[in-house]
Design an enzyme around this catalytic site. Structure first.
Site, PDB file in Angstrom:
ATOM      1  N   ASN A   5      61.325  20.433   3.958  1.00 28.13           N
ATOM      2  CA  ASN A   5      61.561  19.175   4.654  1.00 28.13           C
ATOM      3  C   ASN A   5      62.734  18.416   4.059  1.00 28.13           C
ATOM      4  O   ASN A   5      63.076  18.590   2.880  1.00 28.13           O
ATOM      5  CB  ASN A   5      60.325  18.281   4.592  1.00 28.13           C
ATOM      6  CG  ASN A   5      59.192  18.772   5.476  1.00 28.13           C
ATOM      7  OD1 ASN A   5      58.286  19.446   5.005  1.00 28.13           O
ATOM      8  ND2 ASN A   5      59.263  18.434   6.755  1.00 28.13           N
ATOM      9  N   TYR A  48      51.116  15.362  -4.117  1.00 23.82           N
ATOM     10  CA  TYR A  48      51.622  15.905  -5.373  1.00 23.82           C
ATOM     11  C   TYR A  48      50.523  15.841  -6.426  1.00 23.82           C
ATOM     12  O   TYR A  48      49.485  15.195  -6.223  1.00 23.82           O
ATOM     13  CB  TYR A  48      52.851  15.128  -5.850  1.00 23.82           C
ATOM     14  CG  TYR A  48      54.087  15.366  -5.014  1.00 23.82           C
ATOM     15  CD1 TYR A  48      54.919  16.454  -5.259  1.00 23.82           C
ATOM     16  CD2 TYR A  48      54.419  14.509  -3.976  1.00 23.82           C
ATOM     17  CE1 TYR A  48      56.046  16.674  -4.489  1.00 23.82           C
ATOM     18  CE2 TYR A  48      55.548  14.723  -3.199  1.00 23.82           C
ATOM     19  CZ  TYR A  48      56.354  15.811  -3.466  1.00 23.82           C
ATOM     20  OH  TYR A  48      57.465  16.040  -2.700  1.00 23.82           O
ATOM     21  N   ASP A  97      66.923  22.018  -2.274  1.00 26.83           N
ATOM     22  CA  ASP A  97      65.739  22.652  -2.853  1.00 26.83           C
ATOM     23  C   ASP A  97      65.282  23.852  -2.023  1.00 26.83           C
ATOM     24  O   ASP A  97      64.737  23.683  -0.936  1.00 26.83           O
ATOM     25  CB  ASP A  97      64.630  21.599  -2.940  1.00 26.83           C
ATOM     26  CG  ASP A  97      63.324  22.151  -3.472  1.00 26.83           C
ATOM     27  OD1 ASP A  97      63.362  23.172  -4.185  1.00 26.83           O
ATOM     28  OD2 ASP A  97      62.272  21.551  -3.177  1.00 26.83           O
TER      29      ASP A  97
END
Length: 417
Positions: free
Chosen positions: A128, A170, A123
């Protein structure tokens, strides 16, 4: 030390046992499988169905049978239309900061000694590395894709405790765990020692998208400015430990075929013509300035965007996406996504990104993900406070060989073969 570029197929790890292929150019290629459009659409429809159930529950509707198309009751249909209208008007309160439910490409990574294998999303929109730990809560079930692979630090001789908190917020909730250190191996040839990563204890914040997804964790390829806990990225550590020849990696995402991620350089056999290099406007994300985005009569003017391998769709401000969707006849649903009558697909206008004086079009027919008579419009509204305006995800990257130059703080685009 002999340097070499490492290529990892960016796809589902269902056939991760496939042999590495070594050629005279020094690249190591692992051939895997891309998640199919049919599976993408099926998962979308299931999430849509689940979202309607939740909406019905909150409104007091008690029926347990929900049919989104065809014979739904008038009350159910009206609820669906009302909720979808809120999404279409940009009034939905659910703000998704990072949504991996649409991720379409995966690869494998090993952590520890001996290596414990995990399927991850590579990604470029985060920094991380995290995987679920043993006894992780909300981390999948054995009857869904055989369950998630979970890291067990007691089985690794190179594990070093850290213990500091890892916590991501999130849109749908928290993802919590703690940091640890261990060896991380990519494609058997890049071995990064002392890598700081997170053992996730509760992945509830990723919701059903994670439960249904065929990935265990995330390997971020952004810059350190995005990393929690001050962790250096896997790629930064690979550079510092002299494991890659050049400070670059590149994606070749095949359309309905395998993808490939190359570390340590780029594969000039994958594209034709010259590379167009674009300097980053903010080297935290892989963010670039965009002079204009145009589709038919729609035009944004000057804006910005990030090139993001962790997002399957193209996203933009909700109001802008709504204008494009309305102009082509796409309709909103509860998830903030749009579907379109498949009969309209041949007439969709191209979407053109004007970057550094050059137009980079995505053909209209490729702005949909189509399967089983359903056409999912591959653009989605996403409002990111103080963040990038647009996300150029896999729908864009499938059309252009994309090179990420970490050392030069730039991205390169080229026409694939």
């Amino acid at each position: 030390m002999i340097f070499r570029s490492i290529a990892i197929a960016s796809a589902i790890a269902s056939i991760a046992q496939a042999a590495s292929e070594k050629q005279g150019d020094g690249l190591v290629r692992m051939k895997l499988t891309k998640r199919s459009d049919h599976e993408m659409v099926a998962d979308h429809l299931k999430r849509e169905n689940d979202a309607l159930r939740l909406a019905m529950a909150s409104s007091g509707e008690t029926s347990h049978k929900v049919v989104l198309r065809g014979s739904s009751s008038s009350a159910q249909q009206q609820l669906f239309e009302d909720q979808a209208e809120l999404v279409a008007e940009g009034k939905s309160e659910n703000v998704v900061i990072r949504d991996y439910s649409n991720a379409q490409y995966y690869g494998t990574v090993k952590i520890g000694t001996p290596g414990q294998e995990f399927t991850v999303i590579f990604d470029t929109g985060s920094s991380n590395l995290w995987v679920p730990k043993v006894h992780c809560k909300n981390c999948g079930y054995w009857f869904i894709h055989g369950g998630k692979s979970k890291y067990d630090n007691s089985k690794s001789s190179t594990y070093v405790s850290d213990g500091s908190d890892f916590h991501i917020q999130y849109g749908s909730g928290d993802v919590k765990g703690h940091f640890s250190n261990d060896k991380v191996t990519l494609a058997d040839d890049i071995e990064v020692t002392g890598q700081m990563f997170a053992e996730v204890e509760n992945a509830g914040g990723l919701g059903v998208g994670y439960m249904l997804g065929k990935f265990d964790g995330i390997l971020g390829l952004g810059f350190e400015g995005l990393a929690l806990g001050g962790a250096a990225t896997v790629f930064k550590n690979a550079i510092d430990q002299n494991m890659v020849a050049q400070q670059m990696f590149a994606f070749d995402l095949g359309d309905n075929s395998d993808g490939e991620l190359t570390f340590g350089g780029y594969d000039d056999s994958k594209f034709t013509g010259e590379i167009s290099w674009v300097s980053l406007s903010e080297p935290k994300y892989w963010q670039i300035d965009i002079e204009n985005i145009q589709a038919g009569s729609f035009s944004t003017g000057v804006t910005n965007g990030i090139v993001d391998s962790g997002t399957s769709l193209i996203t933009g401000p909700s109001a802008e996406i709504r204008k494009i969707a309305q102009s082509v006849g796409a309709t909103a649903n509860l998830l903030g996504q749009y579907t379109i009558d498949c009969a309209l697909v041949p007439n969709l206008p191209d979407l053109e990104f004007h970057i550094d004086g050059k137009a980079w079009p995505v053909p209209g027919k490729d702005l949909v993900i189509q399967a089983s008579g359903t056409c999912l419009f591959a653009m989605m509204g996403m409002d990111i406070p103080s963040g990038p305006q647009w996300i150029l995800g896999d729908v864009f990257m499938r059309h252009y060989y994309t090179i990420f130059d970490y050392g030069g703080k730039r991205v390169g685009f080229a026409t694939p073969n």
